[in-house]
Design an enzyme around this catalytic site. Structure first.
Site, PDB file in Angstrom:
ATOM      1  N   PHE A 227       0.869  -1.191   0.000  1.00 33.15           N
ATOM      2  CA  PHE A 227       0.000   0.000   0.000  1.00 33.15           C
ATOM      3  C   PHE A 227       0.909   1.246   0.000  1.00 33.15           C
ATOM      4  CE2 PHE A 227      -1.921  -3.395   2.583  1.00 33.15           C
ATOM      5  CZ  PHE A 227      -3.095  -3.644   1.885  1.00 33.15           C
ATOM      6  N   ASP A 249       1.004  -1.105  -4.996  1.00 32.77           N
ATOM      7  CA  ASP A 249      -0.236  -0.337  -4.833  1.00 32.77           C
ATOM      8  C   ASP A 249      -1.117  -0.635  -6.039  1.00 32.77           C
ATOM      9  OD1 ASP A 249      -0.810   2.344  -2.858  1.00 32.77           O
ATOM     10  OD2 ASP A 249      -2.099   2.166  -4.619  1.00 32.77           O
ATOM     11  N   ASP A 299       0.671  -0.721   5.302  1.00 29.60           N
ATOM     12  CA  ASP A 299      -0.023   0.526   5.667  1.00 29.60           C
ATOM     13  C   ASP A 299      -1.315   0.624   4.855  1.00 29.60           C
ATOM     14  OD1 ASP A 299      -0.660   2.999   6.725  1.00 29.60           O
ATOM     15  OD2 ASP A 299       0.602   4.106   5.323  1.00 29.60           O
ATOM     16  N   CYS A 339      -5.205   2.662  10.185  1.00 32.07           N
ATOM     17  CA  CYS A 339      -5.653   4.046  10.343  1.00 32.07           C
ATOM     18  C   CYS A 339      -7.161   4.111  10.578  1.00 32.07           C
ATOM     19  CB  CYS A 339      -5.257   4.891   9.130  1.00 32.07           C
ATOM     20  SG  CYS A 339      -5.961   4.295   7.603  1.00 32.07           S
TER      21      CYS A 339
HETATM   22  N1  SAH Z   1       1.968   4.293   3.074  1.00 34.53           N
HETATM   23  C1  SAH Z   1       1.521   5.403   2.277  1.00 34.53           C
HETATM   24  C2  SAH Z   1       0.028   5.655   2.450  1.00 34.53           C
HETATM   25  C3  SAH Z   1      -0.861   4.469   2.143  1.00 34.53           C
HETATM   26  S1  SAH Z   1      -2.508   4.896   1.790  1.00 34.53           S
HETATM   27  C4  SAH Z   1       2.368   6.626   2.599  1.00 34.53           C
HETATM   28  O1  SAH Z   1       3.172   6.606   3.563  1.00 34.53           O
HETATM   29  O2  SAH Z   1       2.237   7.636   1.916  1.00 34.53           O
HETATM   30  C5  SAH Z   1      -3.191   3.412   1.235  1.00 34.53           C
HETATM   31  C6  SAH Z   1      -2.869   3.034  -0.208  1.00 34.53           C
HETATM   32  O3  SAH Z   1      -3.383   1.718  -0.422  1.00 34.53           O
HETATM   33  C7  SAH Z   1      -3.457   3.887  -1.298  1.00 34.53           C
HETATM   34  O4  SAH Z   1      -2.426   4.376  -2.115  1.00 34.53           O
HETATM   35  C8  SAH Z   1      -4.359   2.937  -2.121  1.00 34.53           C
HETATM   36  O5  SAH Z   1      -4.276   3.179  -3.518  1.00 34.53           O
HETATM   37  C9  SAH Z   1      -3.763   1.601  -1.795  1.00 34.53           C
HETATM   38  N2  SAH Z   1      -4.645   0.409  -1.861  1.00 34.53           N
HETATM   39  C10 SAH Z   1      -5.913   0.279  -1.408  1.00 34.53           C
HETATM   40  N3  SAH Z   1      -6.318  -1.005  -1.525  1.00 34.53           N
HETATM   41  C11 SAH Z   1      -5.282  -1.703  -2.053  1.00 34.53           C
HETATM   42  C12 SAH Z   1      -5.074  -3.075  -2.382  1.00 34.53           C
HETATM   43  N4  SAH Z   1      -6.015  -3.982  -2.164  1.00 34.53           N
HETATM   44  N5  SAH Z   1      -3.869  -3.436  -2.883  1.00 34.53           N
HETATM   45  C13 SAH Z   1      -2.901  -2.521  -3.104  1.00 34.53           C
HETATM   46  N6  SAH Z   1      -3.040  -1.212  -2.792  1.00 34.53           N
HETATM   47  C14 SAH Z   1      -4.205  -0.806  -2.287  1.00 34.53           C
END
Ligand code: SAH
Length: 395
Positions: A227, A249, A299, A339
């Protein structure tokens, strides 16, 4: 005639403890015909003064409190609130303020429904309640002291619908912001897109946790950043000395920016790799192909919006934690976050414990993590604490 909201007998208790919300079930009567966003005086059933707040008739929370004093809610009031919020940040960060930080954390800074993040000399705001919405131009003008280049609005969040407000984005003051605003965090350059990025463009709440990753990444051969959004934790790992980081992601736009960020910091594609995939599927694929890692970061986005959804969401959190624990090499390090405010510390710890039990590993938690200090939590508003995290080693 005074615009006021009278509470039912005994329903003033939470207000006396300075909790800033009044739920619709607590309201006895409304007088003076306030419009959405108007300031109302909140009184106990016997007429005693309790607080002044913003009225939002279509919300399950029809009043959010501005002040527990009998004071006028005008431009000067908001100026003082902004000064108060800034003062806390300057005390935390000292003379060198970070390039990017949260200046207003809504209820926790005494400004319900108002969020403001500063990126260099731009401010990006979200107004999520009727009362907050009514203040937008005042807040934007007052922000000139903190963000001289201008203020951009990102009120495109779902919760506005509950307040009867349409989504809205655009310039509030100053020129259109550039395509990307570039700033530094922990010595790393980041570009963020404040117009279309998540939240206000960047997850500022993870600043100190990205630093924790940076500090423990030296010499790690294989790191998996799940993520990854625009690369935050992965870039921190590279900066800390990780040899190879896979950043996963589902958002192609986020990954594009992650790659730009990697280039800006001089990390080659064979050190910082991006992969557009579903994390749940990718972790299973790694398990099936026996791929292992020295460090994994989880995350995920918010899986639970309510306490009722938290139990179901717990399964999602456990699923990824369990898979990640299996993929860790002996001595490997897991950073895991949630979160979802609806998931409390105890449930988060339980999910982690049961993932370790099911993975049949000895897992040692060495750090408990939370949102950064520019996302304070008011003692009267525990709901303001939402980010939980931990770091632990597989023995
Ligand atoms: N760690 C990042 C914030 C993560 S926000 C930082 O420090 O900036 C969560 C992210 O998860 C988003 O970018 C979203 O596109 C992604 N996401 C949501 N569901 C997902 C999935 N099933 N597999 C991969 N990515 C996913």
């Amino acid at each position: 005639m005074e615009k006021s909201v009278f509470l039912k007998e005994g329903r003033e208790k939470s207000l006396l403890r300075r909790h800033p919300w009044i739920f619709s079930g607590a309201v006895k009567k409304v007088s003076g015909d306030p419009a959405p966003g108007d300031t109302v005086t909140v009184r106990a059933g016997n007429g005693d003064f309790l607080a002044v707040g913003a009225y939002s008739p279509s919300s399950a929370i029809p009043v959010r409190i501005w002040s527990f004093e009998d004071e006028t809610i005008d431009r000067d009031f908001f100026r003082r609130k902004l000064q108060e919020a800034y003062r806390i940040r300057s005390r935390i960060f000292g003379t060198v303020m970070p390039d990017a930080y949260r200046l207003i954390h809504s209820e926790s800074d005494g400004l319900p429904g108002i969020t403001c993040d500063i990126y260099k000399s731009y401010a990006v705001c979200q107004f999520t309640s009727a009362g907050a919405d009514a203040t937008r131009m005042t807040i934007a003008e007052l922000l000139a002291d903190y963000a001289p280049n201008g203020v951009y609005e990102r009120s495109d969040c779902d919760i506005r619908a509950k307040e009867g407000l349409p989504p809205r984005t655009g310039v509030l003051t100053g020129p259109e912001p550039p395509e990307y605003i570039e700033f530094q965090e922990n010595g790393i350059l980041f570009r963020c897109d404040v117009r279309t990025g998540h939240k206000t463009g960047f997850y500022l709440d993870q600043r100190q946790n990205r630093l924790a990753v940076q500090q423990l990444a030296a010499g790690k051969e294989e790191v998996l950043n799940c993520f990854c959004y625009t690369g935050g934790f992965g870039l921190a790992a590279c900066k800390g000395g990780a040899k190879h980081v896979i950043n996963v992601d589902t958002s192609a736009d986020a990954l594009k920016l992650a790659q730009i960020n990697a280039e800006r910091n001089g990390f080659a594609p064979d050190q910082f790799e991006t992969l557009c995939a579903d994390v749940f599927q990718y972790l299973r694929k790694c398990r099936d192909s026996r791929k292992t890692f020295d460090m994994i970061i989880l995350d995920p986005p918010k899986f639970a919006d309510s306490a009722a959804a938290a139990a179901k969401a717990a399964r999602g959190y456990k699923d990824i934690a369990l898979l990640a624990m299996k993929l860790l090499r002996p001595g490997g390090l897991l950073f895991s976050f949630s979160c979802s405010g609806a998931m409390d510390d105890a449930l988060f710890a339980k999910v982690t414990d049961s993932a370790a039990a099911d993975a049949k590993i000895d897992f040692r938690i060495v750090q408990w993590l939370s949102q950064g200090p520019d996302h304070p939590v008011s003692a009267a508003f525990p709901e303001g604490r939402y980010l939980k995290g931990l770091a632990g080693f597989k023995i």
